[in-house]
Design an enzyme around this catalytic site. Structure first.
Site, mmCIF file in Angstrom:
data_model
loop_
_atom_site.group_PDB
_atom_site.id
_atom_site.type_symbol
_atom_site.label_atom_id
_atom_site.label_comp_id
_atom_site.label_asym_id
_atom_site.label_seq_id
_atom_site.Cartn_x
_atom_site.Cartn_y
_atom_site.Cartn_z
ATOM 1 N N GLY A 95 11.703 -12.516 -13.680
ATOM 2 C CA GLY A 95 10.814 -13.639 -13.375
ATOM 3 C C GLY A 95 11.404 -14.730 -12.510
ATOM 4 O O GLY A 95 10.972 -15.884 -12.592
ATOM 5 N N ARG A 114 3.679 -2.133 -12.229
ATOM 6 C CA ARG A 114 2.585 -1.196 -12.494
ATOM 7 C C ARG A 114 1.670 -1.123 -11.285
ATOM 8 O O ARG A 114 1.442 -2.126 -10.601
ATOM 9 C CB ARG A 114 1.744 -1.682 -13.682
ATOM 10 C CG ARG A 114 2.372 -1.408 -15.022
ATOM 11 C CD ARG A 114 1.420 -1.814 -16.118
ATOM 12 N NE ARG A 114 0.123 -1.141 -16.033
ATOM 13 C CZ ARG A 114 -0.116 0.092 -16.456
ATOM 14 N NH1 ARG A 114 0.831 0.802 -16.999
ATOM 15 N NH2 ARG A 114 -1.318 0.631 -16.330
ATOM 16 N N ASN A 137 1.339 -9.829 -3.531
ATOM 17 C CA ASN A 137 2.565 -9.212 -4.045
ATOM 18 C C ASN A 137 3.721 -9.607 -3.138
ATOM 19 O O ASN A 137 3.518 -9.858 -1.949
ATOM 20 C CB ASN A 137 2.434 -7.689 -4.072
ATOM 21 C CG ASN A 137 3.664 -7.023 -4.653
ATOM 22 O OD1 ASN A 137 4.222 -7.485 -5.651
ATOM 23 N ND2 ASN A 137 4.128 -5.948 -4.034
ATOM 24 N N HIS A 188 7.488 -8.206 -1.814
ATOM 25 C CA HIS A 188 8.268 -6.967 -1.755
ATOM 26 C C HIS A 188 9.560 -7.233 -0.981
ATOM 27 O O HIS A 188 9.533 -7.878 0.072
ATOM 28 C CB HIS A 188 7.448 -5.878 -1.060
ATOM 29 C CG HIS A 188 8.154 -4.562 -1.018
ATOM 30 N ND1 HIS A 188 8.207 -3.728 -2.108
ATOM 31 C CD2 HIS A 188 8.880 -3.968 -0.047
ATOM 32 C CE1 HIS A 188 8.922 -2.658 -1.808
ATOM 33 N NE2 HIS A 188 9.339 -2.779 -0.555
ATOM 34 N N THR A 193 -3.794 -4.000 -2.008
ATOM 35 C CA THR A 193 -4.878 -3.017 -1.949
ATOM 36 C C THR A 193 -4.444 -1.838 -2.823
ATOM 37 O O THR A 193 -3.390 -1.892 -3.450
ATOM 38 C CB THR A 193 -5.099 -2.543 -0.498
ATOM 39 O OG1 THR A 193 -3.891 -1.902 -0.056
ATOM 40 C CG2 THR A 193 -5.434 -3.694 0.431
ATOM 41 N N GLU A 223 -3.326 0.829 -1.798
ATOM 42 C CA GLU A 223 -2.180 1.501 -1.175
ATOM 43 C C GLU A 223 -0.883 0.799 -1.590
ATOM 44 O O GLU A 223 -0.766 -0.425 -1.383
ATOM 45 C CB GLU A 223 -2.340 1.436 0.350
ATOM 46 C CG GLU A 223 -1.332 2.253 1.122
ATOM 47 C CD GLU A 223 -1.399 1.926 2.621
ATOM 48 O OE1 GLU A 223 -0.431 2.221 3.324
ATOM 49 O OE2 GLU A 223 -2.417 1.352 3.058
ATOM 50 N N LEU A 224 0.037 1.516 -2.161
ATOM 51 C CA LEU A 224 1.277 0.919 -2.669
ATOM 52 C C LEU A 224 2.025 0.181 -1.554
ATOM 53 O O LEU A 224 2.383 0.777 -0.539
ATOM 54 C CB LEU A 224 2.184 2.011 -3.258
ATOM 55 C CG LEU A 224 3.558 1.536 -3.737
ATOM 56 C CD1 LEU A 224 3.440 0.632 -4.949
ATOM 57 C CD2 LEU A 224 4.473 2.718 -4.019
#
Ligand code: GRF
Length: 205
Positions: A18, A96, A112, A114, A146, A148-149
């Protein structure tokens, strides 16, 4: 999302330490983000990020993913977030995949972060992938989520150089520092409004 008169409510989803959650909390309290973290959700009861949220007196929820079908899990997540008036969902190390049940419940309102310059090195262990590949530059990316990873429209990116003396851990640590500045900035950009999605592109207007 568009401009909001009151402070928009964020829901942050985590699975682990976190540190990005902490950066978001700090920015929401120092004025870097004009929004408040309404709730922190983890699929893992042992996530250290839950302690961070508690210390900041933010509500926490644990929704264990074991023995639940993905859609049923996602429905529960949506229910809990909507019940708290969450308008923007920030994934911060949430390990997840999300189904269309979740994605469609928050159109263009799930972010997200990354640890690579996407579309290079999607998936897990991105700093290791970059180091092992021998690239000279990698970085961090914030994107809309979306199905799509790691493949949704990119909101913000920052490069990080790979140095000769780096190993995957030192590189990951340097990327993480960059993430902590980039994620709040991208969140503020989204909640401020004045952007649109055209195809894969997030365009500022
Ligand atoms: C970060 O590297 C983030 O980019 C990736 O997962 C990691 C989460 O770290 N998605 P933390 O839990 O925020 O410290």
């Amino acid at each position: 999302m568009t401009n909001a008169a009151s402070r928009p409510r964020l829901g942050v989803l985590i699975s682990g330490r976190g540190s990005n959650l902490q950066a978001i909390i700090d920015a929401s309290r120092s004025g870097g983000i004009a929004a408040e973290v309404a709730v922190v959700v983890s699929n893992n009861a042992d996530a250290y990020g839950l302690e961070r949220a508690k210390q900041a007196q933010i509500e926490t929820i644990v929704i264990d993913h074991r023995e639940k079908a993905r859609e049923a899990y996602d429905e529960e997540l949506v229910r809990e977030l909507k019940a708290r008036g969450v308008q923007l969902v920030c994934l911060a190390g949430f390990m997840r995949l999300l189904s269309p049940v979740f994605i469609n419940a928050f159109p263009n309102a799930i972010l997200n972060i990354h640890p690579s310059l996407l579309p290079a090195f999607p998936g897990t262990n991105a700093p290791y992938q970059a180091w092992e590949h021998g690239v000279k530059w990698t970085g961090a990316t914030v994107h809309l989520v979306t199905t799509e990873l790691d493949g949704g429209p990119i909101v913000a990116q920052e490069p990080v150089p790979v140095q000769d003396e780096d190993d995957a851990d030192t590189l990951a640590a340097r990327i993480l520092e960059k993430e902590h500045r980039l994620y709040p900035m991208a969140i503020q950009l989204l909640i401020h409004g004045g952007w649109r999605v055209e195809g894969r592109r997030v365009i500022r207007s």
